[in-house]
Design an enzyme around this catalytic site. Sequence first.
Site, PDB file in Angstrom:
ATOM      1  N   GLU A 265       0.887  -1.208   0.022  1.00  0.00           N
ATOM      2  CA  GLU A 265       0.142  -0.013   0.047  1.00  0.00           C
ATOM      3  C   GLU A 265       0.778   1.147   0.014  1.00  0.00           C
ATOM      4  O   GLU A 265       0.696   2.164   0.708  1.00  0.00           O
ATOM      5  CB  GLU A 265      -1.138  -0.109   1.139  1.00  0.00           C
ATOM      6  CG  GLU A 265      -1.821  -1.291   1.357  1.00  0.00           C
ATOM      7  CD  GLU A 265      -3.006  -1.364   2.231  1.00  0.00           C
ATOM      8  OE1 GLU A 265      -2.672  -0.844   3.515  1.00  0.00           O
ATOM      9  OE2 GLU A 265      -3.944  -2.018   1.862  1.00  0.00           O
ATOM     10  N   ASP A 344      -8.668  -8.857   4.167  1.00  0.00           N
ATOM     11  CA  ASP A 344      -8.292  -7.605   4.973  1.00  0.00           C
ATOM     12  C   ASP A 344      -9.269  -7.606   6.282  1.00  0.00           C
ATOM     13  O   ASP A 344     -10.415  -6.784   5.964  1.00  0.00           O
ATOM     14  CB  ASP A 344      -8.277  -6.557   4.365  1.00  0.00           C
ATOM     15  CG  ASP A 344      -7.511  -5.567   5.045  1.00  0.00           C
ATOM     16  OD1 ASP A 344      -7.195  -5.664   6.290  1.00  0.00           O
ATOM     17  OD2 ASP A 344      -7.547  -4.397   4.705  1.00  0.00           O
ATOM     18  N   GLU A 372     -12.424  -2.140  12.138  1.00  0.00           N
ATOM     19  CA  GLU A 372     -12.462  -1.343  10.947  1.00  0.00           C
ATOM     20  C   GLU A 372     -13.552  -1.896   9.969  1.00  0.00           C
ATOM     21  O   GLU A 372     -14.234  -1.092   9.551  1.00  0.00           O
ATOM     22  CB  GLU A 372     -11.174  -1.526  10.204  1.00  0.00           C
ATOM     23  CG  GLU A 372     -11.163  -1.051   8.860  1.00  0.00           C
ATOM     24  CD  GLU A 372      -9.827  -1.054   8.304  1.00  0.00           C
ATOM     25  OE1 GLU A 372      -8.760  -1.620   8.916  1.00  0.00           O
ATOM     26  OE2 GLU A 372      -9.535  -0.577   7.178  1.00  0.00           O
TER      27      GLU A 372
HETATM   28  C1  GCU Z   1      -6.035  -2.071   5.903  1.00  0.00           C
HETATM   29  C2  GCU Z   1      -6.285  -0.880   6.549  1.00  0.00           C
HETATM   30  C3  GCU Z   1      -5.136   0.238   6.176  1.00  0.00           C
HETATM   31  C4  GCU Z   1      -3.872  -0.607   6.968  1.00  0.00           C
HETATM   32  C5  GCU Z   1      -3.663  -1.806   6.363  1.00  0.00           C
HETATM   33  C6  GCU Z   1      -2.618  -2.703   6.940  1.00  0.00           C
HETATM   34  O1  GCU Z   1      -5.822  -1.827   4.656  1.00  0.00           O
HETATM   35  O2  GCU Z   1      -7.450  -0.275   5.682  1.00  0.00           O
HETATM   36  O3  GCU Z   1      -5.463   1.458   6.985  1.00  0.00           O
HETATM   37  O4  GCU Z   1      -2.920   0.293   6.800  1.00  0.00           O
HETATM   38  O5  GCU Z   1      -4.873  -2.431   6.426  1.00  0.00           O
HETATM   39  O6  GCU Z   1      -2.862  -3.487   7.476  1.00  0.00           O
HETATM   40  O7  GCU Z   1      -1.552  -2.363   6.602  1.00  0.00           O
END
Ligand code: GCU
Length: 653
Positions: A265, A344, A372
């Site tokens: 990400e 997730d 979440e």
């Molecule tokens: C999810 C979450 C993110 C987080 C990511 C992770 O995608 O929405 O906010 O950073 O998980 O676990 O690194």
Amino acid sequence: MAYTKCWLAYPAIAGAACADLTVSVEGAGPILDSARAELARGLAGLYGAALTDVADGDIRLGVDTALDPEGYRIHAENGRCTIEGGSDTGVLYGVFALLRAAQMAGCAWKDLTVQEEKAPANRMRMLNHWDNLDGSIERGYSGESFFFKDDVVLVDEARLADYARMLASVGINAIAINNVNVKHAATWLITDRYYAPLRRYLEIFGAYGVKIYLCINFAATMDLGGLDTCDPCDPAVAAWWKEKAADVWANLPDLGGFLVKADSEGRPGPFTYNRTQADGANMLADAVAPYGGHIIWRCFVYNCQQDWRDTKIDRACAGYNAFMPLDGQFRDNVTLQIKNGPMDFQVREPVSPLIGGLQHTHIMVEFQIAQEYTGQQRHVCYLMPWFRQILDTDLRTRPDNGTVAALIRGAGNGMAAVTNTGNDDNWTGHDLAAANLYGFGRLCYDTTLDPGAIADEWLRLTYGDNPPVEQTLHSILMRSWPAYEKYTAPLGVGWMVNPNYHYGPNVDGYEYSRWGCYHRASFDGIGIDRTPSGSDYCHQYAPELAEMYASTDTCPEELILFFHHLPYDYRLKSGKTVLQHIYDTHFEGAEEAARFYDEFMGLKPYLDEETFARMEARFAHQKEHACEWRDVINTYFYRKTGVEDAHGRKIYH
Ligand code: GCU
């Protein structure tokens, strides 16, 4: 209002006041001081008894090194009690266990009989805080950070110590204090800008047997070190980290280690340089090894720039594909942290096949108690029944016992959870979300505990002996995860939430985006084909499981849309069509949320006004929001199919 004491309130046991008690403590040190102090606090609250030190006390605390280092043995009878631990930490855990047993028994001190010997099921029992240095918390639903604000590390001594007590009381032995997405000021946590306050953290948490970890920025060589690369195979990069580790441990001698999110990400990582995840983790592991440091490396690595038009890429496959070929290549002081499912933290997912696949690598399973995707601590969703199912899942990759609980035993292995705390007065936003914090710790320490029994403990410790509250809230807690599952995305397909903030229904919210989490609902049906005719994700499992998932006859129905694209008129085992199942569960789930509200309202006479008001607001919101979920989802599928509900209930056209 001062913040609440949660399950460490030690409310008086009715009619059990007793005369002062004596204690003898063999040994000395900060953790034993904590154990003694906790005992004194507990006995004062429960029995109104003060505690004085003598040579041969009513209560004796001491170490027996024959026990597991984090284990304990309690023998209490006729007003006398011995608590032995395999180490000072074991003694501390024993004290908390005694106080817990005393509250569950609810009798006079002299009548209390406890015979208990325990050792932890897991070595690593960790919480991950996603706290940012500016004070915000990524996916935080209970206020702001109590660690950071305005790029300063806060040292709120009382709150930190109370938090450390809460952790130790349930056996949590490690926390990472900053967000895995390490940016801006957080990169500087491993510099002298922050060493002084962090040293105090090590002392405060260390006195409760809790190790501190820091999340690091894999590109720190560039952001802090002035290098133009973070290639893990570049000798200059390795040398920089070696020097950095020497500096960090010289200043923070008891630091547990680093937690790393790389190549994920938007975070930098070894892939940029065509290196493997093992190259990255091992380079850091070598740097921290001289100091007993530990690298926790996350496996949440996937392509978040996917094209929804391309049905061949499947995000679910990513973690296994990236890490399985590296099994056995990681240093002994590296642990891979794997999310419980391949996607997730959805309300339902299969267990990640990587957990069973890796045979020669230390692993921790990562859970999320920050809700979440499970109601963001506004909806009640007690997750221990779900976590227990995950722990009990046998991945069939070992000849004897392939359950997740068995796979995570032993050195370097364990469990972590993205935590749900913040600076709200009640710590967790929803008062009932504290049951997840309590429960997670208890379940890490003993993976065989019954989620209902954990809930009972938490209720008794939090509300005292209060039968209406205990009964009603027990029932609500135990029904909460199934209810949430019913009124949100159906049959394991997941998502259907609003993008970015992930709250509330939006069926196509992620359908045409780059994140790889699709449900593929069309005119002809819904679900993702993960069998050999689709992405074949199911063959990441051992043959028995692969076959089970690949066939609609044997695939567990709660996951059937995760593995199969099915027509809306496909008949489930219940005899209902997929469509009618969706309608039914959404009506039922919303009705259940309404019942939670009504049942909770009956507790007004039994809770203090402030607690009642706080919870009432959440239950009222949940009731309404569950209707929103029901209607958005039902209408969406009505519009896709034009088929009415068999029972003629209201579906908006
Ligand atoms: C999810 C979450 C993110 C987080 C990511 C992770 O995608 O929405 O906010 O950073 O998980 O676990 O690194």
